[in-house]
Design an enzyme around this catalytic site. Structure first.
Site, PDB file in Angstrom:
ATOM      1  N   LYS A   1       0.826  -1.220   0.000  1.00 52.85           N
ATOM      2  CA  LYS A   1       0.000   0.000   0.000  1.00 52.85           C
ATOM      3  C   LYS A   1       0.857   1.267   0.000  1.00 52.85           C
ATOM      4  O   LYS A   1       0.390   2.329  -0.412  1.00 52.85           O
ATOM      5  CB  LYS A   1      -0.945   0.019   1.202  1.00 52.85           C
ATOM      6  CG  LYS A   1      -1.780  -1.229   1.337  1.00 52.85           C
ATOM      7  CD  LYS A   1      -2.522  -1.583   0.060  1.00 52.85           C
ATOM      8  CE  LYS A   1      -3.248  -2.894   0.230  1.00 52.85           C
ATOM      9  NZ  LYS A   1      -3.733  -3.477  -0.992  1.00 52.85           N
TER      10      LYS A   1
ATOM     11  N   TYR B   1     -11.494 -15.573   2.878  1.00 61.21           N
ATOM     12  CA  TYR B   1     -10.533 -14.507   3.174  1.00 61.21           C
ATOM     13  C   TYR B   1     -10.029 -14.616   4.620  1.00 61.21           C
ATOM     14  O   TYR B   1     -10.835 -14.730   5.550  1.00 61.21           O
ATOM     15  CB  TYR B   1     -11.207 -13.145   2.947  1.00 61.21           C
ATOM     16  CG  TYR B   1     -10.358 -11.970   3.372  1.00 61.21           C
ATOM     17  CD1 TYR B   1      -9.268 -11.573   2.598  1.00 61.21           C
ATOM     18  CD2 TYR B   1     -10.624 -11.278   4.541  1.00 61.21           C
ATOM     19  CE1 TYR B   1      -8.468 -10.511   2.987  1.00 61.21           C
ATOM     20  CE2 TYR B   1      -9.835 -10.215   4.947  1.00 61.21           C
ATOM     21  CZ  TYR B   1      -8.754  -9.833   4.169  1.00 61.21           C
ATOM     22  OH  TYR B   1      -7.963  -8.788   4.553  1.00 61.21           O
TER      23      TYR B   1
ATOM     24  N   TYR C   1      -2.263 -12.834   2.956  1.00 63.81           N
ATOM     25  CA  TYR C   1      -1.957 -12.491   1.560  1.00 63.81           C
ATOM     26  C   TYR C   1      -0.748 -13.267   1.028  1.00 63.81           C
ATOM     27  O   TYR C   1      -0.863 -14.134   0.182  1.00 63.81           O
ATOM     28  CB  TYR C   1      -1.697 -10.984   1.433  1.00 63.81           C
ATOM     29  CG  TYR C   1      -2.910 -10.145   1.759  1.00 63.81           C
ATOM     30  CD1 TYR C   1      -3.880  -9.888   0.802  1.00 63.81           C
ATOM     31  CD2 TYR C   1      -3.096  -9.613   3.032  1.00 63.81           C
ATOM     32  CE1 TYR C   1      -4.999  -9.127   1.092  1.00 63.81           C
ATOM     33  CE2 TYR C   1      -4.214  -8.857   3.338  1.00 63.81           C
ATOM     34  CZ  TYR C   1      -5.161  -8.618   2.358  1.00 63.81           C
ATOM     35  OH  TYR C   1      -6.270  -7.879   2.653  1.00 63.81           O
TER      36      TYR C   1
HETATM   37  C1  LIG Z   1       0.030  -7.641   2.431  1.00 65.26           C
HETATM   38  C2  LIG Z   1      -0.882  -7.507   1.268  1.00 65.26           C
HETATM   39  N1  LIG Z   1      -0.602  -8.173   0.135  1.00 65.26           N
HETATM   40  C3  LIG Z   1      -1.399  -8.105  -0.952  1.00 65.26           C
HETATM   41  C4  LIG Z   1      -2.555  -7.359  -0.950  1.00 65.26           C
HETATM   42  C5  LIG Z   1      -3.411  -7.360  -2.172  1.00 65.26           C
HETATM   43  O1  LIG Z   1      -3.156  -6.253  -2.980  1.00 65.26           O
HETATM   44  P1  LIG Z   1      -4.320  -5.614  -3.822  1.00 65.26           P
HETATM   45  O2  LIG Z   1      -5.385  -5.220  -2.834  1.00 65.26           O
HETATM   46  O3  LIG Z   1      -3.718  -4.474  -4.517  1.00 65.26           O
HETATM   47  O4  LIG Z   1      -4.854  -6.653  -4.760  1.00 65.26           O
HETATM   48  C6  LIG Z   1      -2.899  -6.632   0.206  1.00 65.26           C
HETATM   49  C7  LIG Z   1      -4.128  -5.834   0.253  1.00 65.26           C
HETATM   50  O5  LIG Z   1      -4.635  -5.444   1.265  1.00 65.26           O
HETATM   51  C8  LIG Z   1      -2.041  -6.706   1.344  1.00 65.26           C
HETATM   52  O6  LIG Z   1      -2.320  -6.043   2.486  1.00 65.26           O
END
Ligand SMILES: Cc1ncc(COP(=O)(O)O)c(C=O)c1O
Length: 334
Positions: free
Chosen positions: A49, A263, A289
């Site tokens: 982010k 999720y 993630y």
């Molecule tokens: C650590 C992490 N990786 C990947 C993502 C996913 O990225 P995006 O939301 O741009 O698809 C996020 C989103 O919150 C994240 O916090």
């Protein structure tokens, strides 16, 4: 050619490193695996982010905003980094947080939630799991306007077209590093959620006429829904920056086999992936993630999706603060 003529704040000194993961490649008997360390980006505890916020906050400042408002889960990395950017810029920050399940908010929760308190969020608005986050943000913005203040609402995950520019810029950075290292990457593998990371990479590689393919590993949603989401954001971001080209839906590839029950719900593959990277390379992933994204990369290698001579770049998008809220999952597996 620089396609991004947008104002940008800088929250990281220079580029994030690309490192070769020799021990991991060896353990998997797979292709050469490299890692782009976006977990080392600037702002509190780093993560993807930060790149989006460089463009979003520049836009907020240009519009004369004094408060950033954003939303996400109670353990949102995006909320943590938006707050950190606000602190850095002398702005205030209000967060709309959706409960993991209705009534399930724990005011003592650690991880990112602890950091919301530590960095002094002006307001934490807790809403039910099925609540309407954009509507809640609008209410907060309207209340601030009545006080004569000016809010800049940022959508979930920072995945507006402006935020997505951060990952267009990252694609440019990867191309530059690949050129300097003499290593053209065949694949870039990333977690995909609110879609800005994958859409930005795709737009950025297309702008550079790169041949790198991007594989998104879903952290929620089914393949079709996520591919459509990424494709739409790719089209609207390309339009924003006036990028000309063909953008067929087939350009977008997402894998949904590694989401598990949903999720942020742990899977055995995620636990294996987090442990494997920690124990072969000493690098920490997160359970929500990057752990699932690495489980996806491992799964694809085991399925024979890559050739031995391929060069695969795993994008580490951060998220480590959440690791400590899953201690039971990792300790149970010992
Ligand atoms: C650590 C992490 N990786 C990947 C993502 C996913 O990225 P995006 O939301 O741009 O698809 C996020 C989103 O919150 C994240 O916090």
């Amino acid at each position: 050619m620089n396609h991004i003529r947008y104002e940008r704040r800088r929250y990281t000194n220079g580029q994030t490193p690309i490192e070769e993961l020799k021990r991991l490649s060896e353990a998997l008997g797979g292709p050469a695996i490299y890692i782009k360390r976006d977990d080392l980006l600037g702002l509190a505890a780093g993560g993807n982010k930060t790149r989006k916020l460089e463009y979003l906050v520049a836009d907020a400042l240009k519009q004369g905003a004094d408060t950033l408002i954003t939303c996400g889960a109670v353990q949102s990395n995006h909320c943590r980094l938006t707050l950190a950017a606000a602190v850095r810029e002398g702005l205030r920050c209000q967060l709309v947080l959706s409960e993991p399940e209705t009534g399930g908010y724990n005011p003592q929760a650690s991880g990112n939630h602890l950091l919301f308190h530590l960095m002094g969020a002006e307001k934490l608005q807790i809403i039910p799991a099925d609540g309407d986050m954009p509507a809640e943000m609008e209410k907060l913005a309207a209340a601030l306007e009545k006080e004569g203040r000016k809010a800049y609402p940022i959508p979930v995950g920072g995945s507006s077209e402006v935020g997505t520019l951060g990952y267009m810029a990252c694609a440019e950075e990867i191309e530059q590093q690949a050129w300097e290292m003499g290593i053209p990457f065949d694949y870039v593998v990333t977690a995909t959620g609110s879609a800005g990371t994958q859409a930005g990479l795709l737009a950025g590689f297309a702008a550079r006429q790169s041949s790198a393919s991007v594989i998104g590993i879903n952290v929620s949603r089914d393949r079709e829904t996520q591919e459509k989401k990424v494709h739409e954001l790719l089209l609207s971001t390309a339009e924003l920056v006036g990028l000309k080209g063909e953008w067929p839906a087939s350009l977008v590839r997402c894998e949904d086999e590694y989401v598990g029950p949903g999720y942020a719900i742990p899977t055995p593959e995620m636990v294996e992936a987090v442990k494997l990277l920690a124990q072969t390379e000493g690098i920490l992933l997160d359970p929500v993630y990057t752990g699932k994204a690495m489980a996806g990369l491992i799964g694809l290698i085991r399925k024979g999706a890559f050739r031995k001579e391929d060069r695969v770049l795993f994008l580490h998008t951060g998220g480590a603060p959440a690791l400590y809220t899953y201690a039971d999952v990792f300790l149970a597996e010992r």
